[in-house]
Design a protein around this motif. Structure first.
Motif, PDB file in Angstrom:
ATOM      1  N   GLU A  26     109.604  -7.345  -6.193  1.00  0.00           N
ATOM      2  CA  GLU A  26     109.534  -6.904  -4.801  1.00  0.00           C
ATOM      3  C   GLU A  26     110.308  -5.612  -4.593  1.00  0.00           C
ATOM      4  OE1 GLU A  26     111.732  -9.272  -1.789  1.00  0.00           O
ATOM      5  OE2 GLU A  26     112.554 -10.315  -3.520  1.00  0.00           O
ATOM      6  N   LYS A  27     109.976  -4.930  -3.511  1.00  0.00           N
ATOM      7  CA  LYS A  27     110.680  -3.718  -3.112  1.00  0.00           C
ATOM      8  C   LYS A  27     111.409  -4.003  -1.813  1.00  0.00           C
ATOM      9  CE  LYS A  27     107.815  -0.370  -5.456  1.00  0.00           C
ATOM     10  NZ  LYS A  27     107.304   0.998  -5.360  1.00  0.00           N
ATOM     11  N   PHE A  28     112.345  -3.135  -1.480  1.00  0.00           N
ATOM     12  CA  PHE A  28     113.214  -3.362  -0.336  1.00  0.00           C
ATOM     13  C   PHE A  28     113.158  -2.181   0.631  1.00  0.00           C
ATOM     14  CE2 PHE A  28     114.868  -5.594  -3.999  1.00  0.00           C
ATOM     15  CZ  PHE A  28     115.074  -6.872  -3.505  1.00  0.00           C
ATOM     16  N   ASP A  29     113.367  -2.469   1.915  1.00  0.00           N
ATOM     17  CA  ASP A  29     113.477  -1.424   2.926  1.00  0.00           C
ATOM     18  C   ASP A  29     114.860  -0.790   2.892  1.00  0.00           C
ATOM     19  OD1 ASP A  29     110.876  -1.848   3.951  1.00  0.00           O
ATOM     20  OD2 ASP A  29     111.606  -3.514   5.175  1.00  0.00           O
ATOM     21  N   ILE A  30     115.859  -1.597   2.598  1.00  0.00           N
ATOM     22  CA  ILE A  30     117.250  -1.131   2.558  1.00  0.00           C
ATOM     23  C   ILE A  30     117.930  -1.763   1.348  1.00  0.00           C
ATOM     24  CG2 ILE A  30     119.485  -1.077   3.741  1.00  0.00           C
ATOM     25  CD1 ILE A  30     117.929  -1.605   6.366  1.00  0.00           C
ATOM     26  N   HIS A  42     115.912   5.702 -12.058  1.00  0.00           N
ATOM     27  CA  HIS A  42     115.007   4.855 -12.825  1.00  0.00           C
ATOM     28  C   HIS A  42     115.036   3.381 -12.457  1.00  0.00           C
ATOM     29  CE1 HIS A  42     114.195   8.343 -15.239  1.00  0.00           C
ATOM     30  NE2 HIS A  42     115.481   8.479 -15.478  1.00  0.00           N
ATOM     31  N   ILE A  43     116.092   2.932 -11.814  1.00  0.00           N
ATOM     32  CA  ILE A  43     116.182   1.513 -11.470  1.00  0.00           C
ATOM     33  C   ILE A  43     116.174   1.304  -9.960  1.00  0.00           C
ATOM     34  CG2 ILE A  43     117.611  -0.574 -11.640  1.00  0.00           C
ATOM     35  CD1 ILE A  43     118.521   0.482 -14.394  1.00  0.00           C
ATOM     36  N   LEU A  44     117.049   1.993  -9.237  1.00  0.00           N
ATOM     37  CA  LEU A  44     117.171   1.763  -7.807  1.00  0.00           C
ATOM     38  C   LEU A  44     116.024   2.360  -6.996  1.00  0.00           C
ATOM     39  CD1 LEU A  44     120.335   1.432  -5.878  1.00  0.00           C
ATOM     40  CD2 LEU A  44     118.603   2.910  -4.906  1.00  0.00           C
ATOM     41  N   LYS A  45     115.735   3.614  -7.187  1.00  0.00           N
ATOM     42  CA  LYS A  45     114.709   4.280  -6.377  1.00  0.00           C
ATOM     43  C   LYS A  45     113.342   3.590  -6.460  1.00  0.00           C
ATOM     44  CE  LYS A  45     112.660   8.732  -5.297  1.00  0.00           C
ATOM     45  NZ  LYS A  45     112.611  10.159  -5.610  1.00  0.00           N
ATOM     46  N   PRO A  46     112.886   3.148  -7.637  1.00  0.00           N
ATOM     47  CA  PRO A  46     111.601   2.454  -7.696  1.00  0.00           C
ATOM     48  C   PRO A  46     111.578   1.115  -6.954  1.00  0.00           C
ATOM     49  CG  PRO A  46     112.213   3.260  -9.874  1.00  0.00           C
ATOM     50  CD  PRO A  46     113.408   3.443  -8.982  1.00  0.00           C
ATOM     51  N   LYS A  47     112.737   0.576  -6.580  1.00  0.00           N
ATOM     52  CA  LYS A  47     112.795  -0.696  -5.856  1.00  0.00           C
ATOM     53  C   LYS A  47     112.815  -0.513  -4.347  1.00  0.00           C
ATOM     54  CE  LYS A  47     112.743  -3.093  -9.555  1.00  0.00           C
ATOM     55  NZ  LYS A  47     111.647  -3.952  -9.905  1.00  0.00           N
ATOM     56  N   LEU A  48     112.762   0.733  -3.886  1.00  0.00           N
ATOM     57  CA  LEU A  48     112.721   1.003  -2.452  1.00  0.00           C
ATOM     58  C   LEU A  48     111.277   1.163  -1.981  1.00  0.00           C
ATOM     59  CD1 LEU A  48     115.614   3.582  -2.071  1.00  0.00           C
ATOM     60  CD2 LEU A  48     115.536   1.282  -1.081  1.00  0.00           C
ATOM     61  N   ASN A  49     110.965   0.556  -0.839  1.00  0.00           N
ATOM     62  CA  ASN A  49     109.672   0.786  -0.207  1.00  0.00           C
ATOM     63  C   ASN A  49     109.581   2.242   0.229  1.00  0.00           C
ATOM     64  OD1 ASN A  49     108.481  -1.822  -0.266  1.00  0.00           O
ATOM     65  ND2 ASN A  49     109.841  -2.473   1.384  1.00  0.00           N
ATOM     66  N   GLN A  50     108.365   2.700   0.484  1.00  0.00           N
ATOM     67  CA  GLN A  50     108.165   4.042   1.035  1.00  0.00           C
ATOM     68  C   GLN A  50     108.992   4.158   2.308  1.00  0.00           C
ATOM     69  OE1 GLN A  50     106.274   6.410  -0.378  1.00  0.00           O
ATOM     70  NE2 GLN A  50     106.703   7.895   1.202  1.00  0.00           N
ATOM     71  N   GLY A  51     109.832   5.171   2.402  1.00  0.00           N
ATOM     72  CA  GLY A  51     110.696   5.350   3.566  1.00  0.00           C
ATOM     73  C   GLY A  51     111.954   4.497   3.527  1.00  0.00           C
ATOM     74  N   GLY A  52     112.143   3.728   2.438  1.00  0.00           N
ATOM     75  CA  GLY A  52     113.334   2.886   2.308  1.00  0.00           C
ATOM     76  C   GLY A  52     114.582   3.723   2.108  1.00  0.00           C
ATOM     77  N   ILE A  53     115.727   3.119   2.372  1.00  0.00           N
ATOM     78  CA  ILE A  53     116.989   3.847   2.243  1.00  0.00           C
ATOM     79  C   ILE A  53     117.971   3.084   1.363  1.00  0.00           C
ATOM     80  CG2 ILE A  53     116.761   5.037   4.451  1.00  0.00           C
ATOM     81  CD1 ILE A  53     118.837   3.027   5.577  1.00  0.00           C
ATOM     82  N   PHE A  54     118.861   3.844   0.732  1.00  0.00           N
ATOM     83  CA  PHE A  54     119.979   3.294  -0.030  1.00  0.00           C
ATOM     84  C   PHE A  54     121.251   3.786   0.627  1.00  0.00           C
ATOM     85  CE2 PHE A  54     123.106   4.083  -3.513  1.00  0.00           C
ATOM     86  CZ  PHE A  54     123.426   2.746  -3.731  1.00  0.00           C
ATOM     87  N   VAL A  55     122.183   2.874   0.877  1.00  0.00           N
ATOM     88  CA  VAL A  55     123.437   3.200   1.526  1.00  0.00           C
ATOM     89  C   VAL A  55     124.570   2.710   0.638  1.00  0.00           C
ATOM     90  CG1 VAL A  55     124.858   2.839   3.585  1.00  0.00           C
ATOM     91  CG2 VAL A  55     122.371   2.834   3.780  1.00  0.00           C
ATOM     92  N   THR A  56     125.582   3.541   0.454  1.00  0.00           N
ATOM     93  CA  THR A  56     126.759   3.120  -0.309  1.00  0.00           C
ATOM     94  C   THR A  56     127.969   3.875   0.199  1.00  0.00           C
ATOM     95  OG1 THR A  56     127.596   2.671  -2.533  1.00  0.00           O
ATOM     96  CG2 THR A  56     126.556   4.814  -2.190  1.00  0.00           C
ATOM     97  N   GLN A  57     129.132   3.418  -0.208  1.00  0.00           N
ATOM     98  CA  GLN A  57     130.354   4.154   0.079  1.00  0.00           C
ATOM     99  C   GLN A  57     130.742   4.913  -1.175  1.00  0.00           C
ATOM    100  OE1 GLN A  57     131.304   0.479  -0.034  1.00  0.00           O
ATOM    101  NE2 GLN A  57     132.430   0.542  -1.921  1.00  0.00           N
ATOM    102  N   VAL A  58     131.421   6.000  -0.985  1.00  0.00           N
ATOM    103  CA  VAL A  58     131.932   6.738  -2.135  1.00  0.00           C
ATOM    104  C   VAL A  58     133.206   7.455  -1.678  1.00  0.00           C
ATOM    105  CG1 VAL A  58     130.593   8.859  -1.775  1.00  0.00           C
ATOM    106  CG2 VAL A  58     131.272   8.205  -4.069  1.00  0.00           C
ATOM    107  N   LEU A  59     134.231   7.410  -2.508  1.00  0.00           N
ATOM    108  CA  LEU A  59     135.509   7.999  -2.124  1.00  0.00           C
ATOM    109  C   LEU A  59     135.578   9.491  -2.401  1.00  0.00           C
ATOM    110  CD1 LEU A  59     137.893   5.153  -3.271  1.00  0.00           C
ATOM    111  CD2 LEU A  59     137.097   5.662  -0.971  1.00  0.00           C
TER     112      LEU A  59
END
Length: 106
Positions: free
Chosen positions: A52-56, A81-98
């Motif tokens: 499956e793919k994810f919206d977020i 190669h791993i995260l981006k292909p699991k996002l639906n079209q228009g999906g977003i990835f959110v993370t924290q980074v210092l």
């Protein structure tokens, strides 16, 4: 990804527009709790095995200390190669980074 104590999943489920939350954690936390949390998997394996793919996708991860449990989850290769292909079209990835220079990991 991450959030082994469950706070990220709990907060996401407070939003009535969210239909489903899938939680996967980093290896070290997973190993410590696998007997009690049968629905969690290490983050990288979870993303690789799921069809499956994810919206977020939310990354609630520890810092990418070289050799640490999250280091491989902050690499350009992981994102491409791993995260981006699991996002639906228009999906977003959110993370924290210092530090923003951490995004330059290869």
């Amino acid at each position: 990804m991450g959030g082994g104590e469950g706070s990220t999943a709990r907060e996401a489920l407070n939003d009535k527009s969210i239909e489903k939350v899938t939680m996967c954690d980093i290896d070290e936390v997973f190993k410590a709790f696998r007997n009690n949390l049968s629905s969690t998997m290490p983050a990288k394996i979870e993303l690789l095995e799921r069809k499956e793919k994810f919206d977020i996708i939310v990354g609630d991860l520890a810092d990418p200390v070289e050799g640490g449990p999250c280091y491989q989850l902050y690499t350009k290769s992981f994102y491409q190669h791993i995260l981006k292909p699991k996002l639906n079209q228009g999906g977003i990835f959110v993370t924290q980074v210092l530090s923003y220079h951490l995004w330059l990991l290869s």
